[in-house]
Design a protein around this motif. Structure first.
Motif, short mmCIF file in Angstrom:
data_model
loop_
_atom_site.label_atom_id
_atom_site.label_comp_id
_atom_site.label_asym_id
_atom_site.label_seq_id
_atom_site.Cartn_x
_atom_site.Cartn_y
_atom_site.Cartn_z
N ALA A 108 -11.15 7.68 -9.30
CA ALA A 108 -10.69 6.72 -8.26
C ALA A 108 -9.56 6.11 -8.67
N SER A 109 -8.61 5.34 -7.80
CA SER A 109 -7.62 4.80 -7.98
C SER A 109 -7.13 3.88 -6.70
N PRO A 110 -6.19 2.91 -6.95
CA PRO A 110 -5.91 2.28 -5.85
C PRO A 110 -5.56 2.85 -4.62
N GLY A 111 -6.32 2.46 -3.29
CA GLY A 111 -6.24 3.16 -2.03
C GLY A 111 -7.13 4.56 -2.03
N ARG A 112 -7.96 4.85 -3.03
CA ARG A 112 -8.59 6.00 -3.01
C ARG A 112 -9.75 5.88 -3.71
N PRO A 113 -11.01 4.95 -3.12
CA PRO A 113 -12.05 4.46 -3.82
C PRO A 113 -12.95 5.77 -4.27
N ALA A 114 -14.00 5.77 -5.03
CA ALA A 114 -14.98 6.50 -5.26
C ALA A 114 -16.03 6.22 -4.42
N VAL A 115 -16.99 7.05 -3.84
CA VAL A 115 -18.08 6.79 -3.07
C VAL A 115 -19.24 7.51 -3.52
N LEU A 116 -20.26 6.71 -3.99
CA LEU A 116 -21.57 7.32 -4.69
C LEU A 116 -22.78 7.02 -3.55
N VAL A 117 -23.52 8.13 -3.24
CA VAL A 117 -24.46 8.14 -2.54
C VAL A 117 -25.78 8.56 -2.86
N SER A 135 -7.15 5.42 -17.95
CA SER A 135 -5.76 4.96 -18.41
C SER A 135 -5.58 4.17 -19.79
N ASP A 136 -4.33 4.01 -20.28
CA ASP A 136 -4.26 3.40 -21.66
C ASP A 136 -3.98 1.97 -21.23
N SER A 137 -4.21 1.18 -20.06
CA SER A 137 -3.88 0.05 -19.91
C SER A 137 -5.22 -0.55 -19.24
N PRO A 138 -5.71 -2.04 -19.27
CA PRO A 138 -7.01 -2.55 -18.62
C PRO A 138 -6.73 -2.25 -17.23
N VAL A 139 -7.87 -2.05 -16.45
CA VAL A 139 -8.22 -2.21 -15.16
C VAL A 139 -9.03 -3.05 -14.82
N SER A 140 -8.94 -3.55 -13.59
CA SER A 140 -10.09 -4.03 -12.75
C SER A 140 -10.76 -3.34 -11.66
N VAL A 141 -11.98 -3.41 -11.38
CA VAL A 141 -12.79 -2.83 -10.65
C VAL A 141 -13.60 -3.34 -9.80
N THR A 142 -13.98 -3.25 -8.40
CA THR A 142 -14.79 -3.82 -7.56
C THR A 142 -15.88 -2.91 -7.15
N ILE A 143 -17.08 -3.24 -7.17
CA ILE A 143 -18.28 -2.34 -6.89
C ILE A 143 -19.10 -3.17 -5.60
N HIS A 144 -18.93 -2.31 -4.57
CA HIS A 144 -19.78 -2.82 -3.22
C HIS A 144 -20.79 -1.87 -3.10
N LEU A 145 -21.98 -2.63 -2.97
CA LEU A 145 -23.10 -1.98 -2.57
C LEU A 145 -23.32 -2.15 -0.89
N VAL A 146 -23.56 -0.94 -0.18
CA VAL A 146 -23.58 -1.11 1.17
C VAL A 146 -25.05 -0.18 1.57
N LEU A 185 -22.58 3.31 -3.01
CA LEU A 185 -21.64 2.31 -3.75
C LEU A 185 -20.29 2.81 -3.37
N VAL A 186 -19.46 1.85 -3.38
CA VAL A 186 -17.94 2.04 -2.95
C VAL A 186 -17.35 1.49 -4.34
N VAL A 187 -16.62 2.28 -5.20
CA VAL A 187 -16.11 1.69 -6.33
C VAL A 187 -14.67 1.66 -6.05
N VAL A 188 -13.97 0.53 -6.05
CA VAL A 188 -12.61 0.16 -5.80
C VAL A 188 -11.79 -0.27 -7.01
N VAL A 189 -10.63 0.50 -7.11
CA VAL A 189 -9.68 0.14 -8.22
C VAL A 189 -8.56 -0.97 -7.91
N SER A 190 -8.37 -1.90 -8.40
CA SER A 190 -7.60 -2.98 -7.88
C SER A 190 -6.24 -2.74 -8.56
N THR A 191 -6.33 -2.36 -9.85
CA THR A 191 -4.99 -2.59 -10.76
C THR A 191 -4.21 -1.29 -10.51
N PRO A 192 -2.66 -1.78 -10.11
CA PRO A 192 -1.79 -0.58 -10.01
C PRO A 192 -1.86 0.35 -10.98
#
Length: 215
Positions: A108-117, A135-146, A185-192
């Motif tokens: 998963a990456s910005p603009g390409r979320p992971a979807v788990l069903v 990646s070698d840098s910190p990242v922020s992730v948002t998890i949405h339950l639908v 679940l939709v897993v969204v990566v927000s860190t560029p």
């Protein structure tokens, strides 16, 4: 694992190419910066394969721990899979799941979320979400339950350190979907520039049998 389950992982690697391959296996641990995790350097001849039974114990001398493995190689030919299993409560045989290595196309990456069903937290089973920062840098992730009707049930934020891995236990129940069997679940990566491996395991509460859910 819950209920007395003790999971171990066998790591299988094949090199179907003609040339020899060198590769490194790094144990990243969980909920920590994984960049300083121990590394085992290996080589595999063309046309050969190898299986590391109980990979944490056999390669790193670790008796009890969990986390992600990072595998890097000078060859694009390697095929890699992990089998994680445990004896069921009656002690006869083993139950487990096989998960292939995540390459860049599965992250998963910005603009390409992971979807788990096919997720559920009900009396008979629970769902654990696994997130690993590639990646070698910190990242922020948002998890949405639908739910099945595209209604938002809940969301959560997670921050992962460099090469950090975390497990969100009973994630469906945590996000407001307890006793539901229709959530995804939709897993969204927000860190560029961020890249995250996201998958889930649905675990049977009676037999401890895990079922992998991949994006």
């Amino acid at each position: 694992g819950a209920g007395g389950a003790l999971y171990t992982t066998d790591l299988a690697i094949a090199n179907p190419g003609a040339a020899d391959a060198s590769f490194s296996i790094q144990f990243l641990g969980h909920d920590v910066d994984g960049t300083e995790g121990p590394v085992s350097r290996r080589a595999l001849a063309g046309g050969h394969s190898v299986t590391y039974a109980d990979v944490l114990g056999s390669l790193f001398g670790i008796d009890v721990d969990y986390g992600a493995l990072r595998i890097t190689s000078d060859s694009s030919q390697l095929r890699i899979s992990a089998l994680t299993s445990t004896p069921p409560p009656d002690g006869r045989g083993r139950v487990g799941q096989s998960v292939p290595a995540f390459d860049a196309a599965r992250l998963a990456s910005p603009g390409r979320p992971a979807v788990l069903v096919g997720l559920r937290d009900v009396a008979s089973s629970r769902t654990n979400l696994l997130l690993s920062n590639a990646s070698d840098s910190p990242v922020s992730v948002t998890i949405h339950l639908v739910d099945a009707r595209d209604s938002a049930l809940g969301s959560a934020e997670r921050s992962l350190p460099p090469l950090g891995m975390t497990q969100v236990r009973s994630v469906v129940a945590q996000l407001g979907g307890a006793d539901r069997g229709d959530a995804y679940l939709v897993v969204v990566v927000s860190t560029p520039g961020g890249a995250v491996a996201a998958c889930a395991t649905v675990v049977d509460n009676v037999t401890h049998a895990p079922s992998a859910v991949l994006p």
